[in-house]
Design an enzyme around this catalytic site. Sequence first.
Site, PDB file in Angstrom:
ATOM      1  N   HIS A   1     148.314  58.892  36.283  1.00 50.74           N
ATOM      2  CA  HIS A   1     149.089  58.603  35.079  1.00 50.74           C
ATOM      3  C   HIS A   1     149.036  57.126  34.719  1.00 50.74           C
ATOM      4  O   HIS A   1     148.849  56.761  33.548  1.00 50.74           O
ATOM      5  CB  HIS A   1     150.545  59.027  35.294  1.00 50.74           C
ATOM      6  CG  HIS A   1     150.701  60.462  35.693  1.00 50.74           C
ATOM      7  ND1 HIS A   1     151.893  60.987  36.123  1.00 50.74           N
ATOM      8  CD2 HIS A   1     149.810  61.484  35.728  1.00 50.74           C
ATOM      9  CE1 HIS A   1     151.731  62.274  36.418  1.00 50.74           C
ATOM     10  NE2 HIS A   1     150.485  62.582  36.193  1.00 50.74           N
TER      11      HIS A   1
ATOM     12  N   ARG B   1     146.934  61.944  22.671  1.00 54.99           N
ATOM     13  CA  ARG B   1     147.325  62.649  23.895  1.00 54.99           C
ATOM     14  C   ARG B   1     148.849  62.788  23.924  1.00 54.99           C
ATOM     15  O   ARG B   1     149.557  61.890  24.352  1.00 54.99           O
ATOM     16  CB  ARG B   1     146.859  61.878  25.130  1.00 54.99           C
ATOM     17  CG  ARG B   1     145.354  61.629  25.207  1.00 54.99           C
ATOM     18  CD  ARG B   1     145.042  60.896  26.511  1.00 54.99           C
ATOM     19  NE  ARG B   1     143.640  60.636  26.710  1.00 54.99           N
ATOM     20  CZ  ARG B   1     143.036  59.481  26.434  1.00 54.99           C
ATOM     21  NH1 ARG B   1     143.748  58.477  25.925  1.00 54.99           N
ATOM     22  NH2 ARG B   1     141.748  59.320  26.651  1.00 54.99           N
TER      23      ARG B   1
ATOM     24  N   ARG C   1     146.494  66.533  20.286  1.00 52.77           N
ATOM     25  CA  ARG C   1     146.176  67.503  21.340  1.00 52.77           C
ATOM     26  C   ARG C   1     147.489  67.948  21.979  1.00 52.77           C
ATOM     27  O   ARG C   1     148.308  67.118  22.376  1.00 52.77           O
ATOM     28  CB  ARG C   1     145.265  66.880  22.399  1.00 52.77           C
ATOM     29  CG  ARG C   1     144.862  67.871  23.490  1.00 52.77           C
ATOM     30  CD  ARG C   1     143.914  67.240  24.496  1.00 52.77           C
ATOM     31  NE  ARG C   1     144.575  66.262  25.344  1.00 52.77           N
ATOM     32  CZ  ARG C   1     143.942  65.482  26.238  1.00 52.77           C
ATOM     33  NH1 ARG C   1     142.624  65.576  26.356  1.00 52.77           N
ATOM     34  NH2 ARG C   1     144.605  64.622  26.980  1.00 52.77           N
TER      35      ARG C   1
ATOM     36  N   ASN D   1     134.618  64.298  29.583  1.00 52.29           N
ATOM     37  CA  ASN D   1     135.025  63.985  30.954  1.00 52.29           C
ATOM     38  C   ASN D   1     135.086  65.251  31.802  1.00 52.29           C
ATOM     39  O   ASN D   1     134.471  65.343  32.870  1.00 52.29           O
ATOM     40  CB  ASN D   1     136.389  63.286  30.968  1.00 52.29           C
ATOM     41  CG  ASN D   1     136.359  61.925  30.309  1.00 52.29           C
ATOM     42  OD1 ASN D   1     135.305  61.435  29.941  1.00 52.29           O
ATOM     43  ND2 ASN D   1     137.514  61.327  30.157  1.00 52.29           N
ATOM     44  N   ASP D   2     135.856  66.220  31.343  1.00 55.15           N
ATOM     45  CA  ASP D   2     135.981  67.467  32.096  1.00 55.15           C
ATOM     46  C   ASP D   2     134.742  68.336  31.959  1.00 55.15           C
ATOM     47  O   ASP D   2     134.275  68.932  32.934  1.00 55.15           O
ATOM     48  CB  ASP D   2     137.214  68.253  31.631  1.00 55.15           C
ATOM     49  CG  ASP D   2     138.476  67.836  32.385  1.00 55.15           C
ATOM     50  OD1 ASP D   2     138.342  67.267  33.486  1.00 55.15           O
ATOM     51  OD2 ASP D   2     139.580  68.078  31.882  1.00 55.15           O
TER      52      ASP D   2
ATOM     53  N   ARG E   1     134.847  63.661  39.162  1.00 55.55           N
ATOM     54  CA  ARG E   1     134.638  62.289  38.695  1.00 55.55           C
ATOM     55  C   ARG E   1     135.622  61.312  39.306  1.00 55.55           C
ATOM     56  O   ARG E   1     135.410  60.106  39.268  1.00 55.55           O
ATOM     57  CB  ARG E   1     134.711  62.224  37.171  1.00 55.55           C
ATOM     58  CG  ARG E   1     136.042  62.674  36.595  1.00 55.55           C
ATOM     59  CD  ARG E   1     135.930  62.886  35.084  1.00 55.55           C
ATOM     60  NE  ARG E   1     137.115  63.513  34.539  1.00 55.55           N
ATOM     61  CZ  ARG E   1     138.125  62.840  34.000  1.00 55.55           C
ATOM     62  NH1 ARG E   1     138.073  61.530  33.963  1.00 55.55           N
ATOM     63  NH2 ARG E   1     139.166  63.471  33.510  1.00 55.55           N
TER      64      ARG E   1
ATOM     65  N   CYS F   1     135.206  63.138  22.431  1.00 56.61           N
ATOM     66  CA  CYS F   1     136.262  62.144  22.699  1.00 56.61           C
ATOM     67  C   CYS F   1     136.378  61.787  24.172  1.00 56.61           C
ATOM     68  O   CYS F   1     137.431  61.352  24.619  1.00 56.61           O
ATOM     69  CB  CYS F   1     137.607  62.652  22.184  1.00 56.61           C
ATOM     70  SG  CYS F   1     138.154  64.192  22.937  1.00 56.61           S
TER      71      CYS F   1
END
Length: 753
Positions: free
Chosen positions: A367, A474, A510, A632-633, A643, A680
């Site tokens: 976080h 986000r 999102r 990323n995912d 990662r 993104c």
Amino acid sequence: MPGVVGGPRVLLRRLREVMAGPGTAQERLDRIVRNIAANMVADVCSIYLLRAGRRLELFATEGLNPDSVHKATLKVGEGLVGTIADTATPLSLPDAQAHPKFAYLPETGEEIFHSLMGVPIIRAGRVVGVLVVQNRTMREYDEDEIDAMQTIAMVLAELIGQGDLVDPAELSETEARRREPYTYDGVGLAEGLALGVAVLHEPRVAVDRLIAEDPQVELNRLAVAMSSLRKRIDAMLDDQDVLAGEQRDIIEAYRMFAHDRGWREKIEEAIKSGLTAEAAVERVQMETRARMGSITDPYLRERLSDLEDLANRLLRHLAGKTETAAGDELPDEAILVARTMGPAELLDYDRTRLKAVVLEEGSPTSHVAIVARGLGIPLVGGCERVLERVEPGDMVVADGDTGQVIFRPTPEVAAAFTENLRIRTERRAEYAQYRNMPAVSKDGVAVKLYMNAGLTVDLPHLDETGADGIGLFRTELQFMVSATMPRLATQIELYANALAAAGERPLIFRTLDVGGDKVLPYMGAQREENPALGWRAIRLVLDRPALLRYQLRALLIAGAGKVLSIMFPMVADVAEFRQARQILEVERRRLERLGRPLPQAIRVGTMLEVPALAYQLPALLPLVDFISIGSNDLLQFFFAADRGNPKVAGRYDLLAPAALKLLRDICAACTAAGVPVSLCGEMAGRPLEAMTLIGLGFRSISMNAVSIGPVKAMLRGLDVGEFRAYIDRLIDGPDRTLRGKIESFARDHGVPI
């Protein structure tokens, strides 16, 4: 068996008298070893201090040849004294000469002595010398005597460090060693470079008063502080809405240690020996550090590390300082050092003065790392046990790009980094000139450059960077930095402020992407073997539809009269998207029935992060208004490589042909269907990777605010048609990665990357 004559309290009182007495530094040091020898019923007492070249020099002795003082030396690691200094642990031997590390120094005349007990003299976490007693007989030293010696060594360390017993010039080399540079090769978690001074997130309590006037008063102070500490820990654990998962495990360990009778009794014994409560805690803490040095089991080391943290908390309770450094005025160029931090804690700091953060722990998906990237604060994690070495006020270089941190850099290194910072500042100024220029390539190809956001502090970057809009907002960050579930009005306010800041520019919200490694402290953790593949994002909110409805209601209310764009994360199946969109429709109809104003238009899309969804595009594309690829995912799942794990994260390259073909095919399918597609992930913010995405056909990418300038500069220097033809020839080739060839193209064609 002989013991300590009169007890440690008597000896400590005598040492204090010697310290305050007349005579040169050497004369007082000589009196100290005589007093220790007499009180320990020892034939020999010697003090060795660390000198240049990691040599231990005999500074004072009672019982050995006095002519050997300042002449007899041992290297660190050599002999028994050198071993004590090297390991920072006590050594007690009834027959020292039988030990394999025994080294005979003929000038001292120590061959007639058999038993030996030695303890390190430690100051500020560093060994500065060794205190030794010896006896002619083969004597077993008991634990009380070893404890007494460690207490004496602790007092000696402070006296030596203050220059009260040894001339400062004599210890200049030792002090110089304390100021030597040292480097950590950590993990870069948020990009950027900073040069500043170290500030401890949880400041250490300086123990200035070592010797107690009244032990009973100190015992009472300890009892009050211990009670306060226990109550605070118990309250944290009793509040089920605050702690979860690993956070709860840590506090559970704190409570276990805080209620451990043995730990408290050790501190009480140290107080009874003549120390203040703070000095007693530090004395027991030194023993913990020594034990940590000899333990290799990672679980046990972690538990002892918890005990170390608890001791620091207890010291702050004794001093009445239970808050973090966020409440203090920071220096202008502050670099925060901590074991770990929560995102809300980071937001408490003055961001005009905070230049970087260095953590012992941390991962790219933690976080605090996410918030740091959003704030543009360089962050380096994985600097193991850095708190044991750093001193407040140390100069620090923190490189969030490479993960390297240098403490106390040499003037040459500091000058080099200052020059690097100057160059970066000039580049930022150059990038600023592109703010109002169109994002168009040399051959006229327009690309939308959006920025990622998630907090109110991100919104000013829209105008500062000239971004075309917000491609990823986000929404979970608001939930992560709050101790409780954000109320409906709080959510509405954030979303409305974001829409107002965007104005006529696009903004895509999102929905909650929580679960897995993003544990909300008030929701409770789910122990999962593979959290990244587990109960998270759309899966979690579809199982808890009230949570999704609550958020969608806030978004619909905030978007009244505007174009509202919403996308759902981690969709793996078209059915999940249908279900989520149906929940949105239920909330829209509810507001309509209530007569509430609705958005002018509602656009609904999905993140494409799961490879399975890429093979459902024919069924998905007719249902969505847009798609945003979360690289990323998507690519970590594609390569089955975490990662966040440095052991495997480097085993694949984002510019590998297989990954590029996947992205190209998704982009082509969306374009053919007339569905807007963007990307993104982190690769969008790196000029070389962004250049590659544009060559693959992407005309919309979203990135962190700091990347807008560099990517726009790259685009304006690129001939897209020429580059696309080049990459099309390479993508089906045998290369493991195209990175080198793409870099060569950029270099040969003058594209700034």
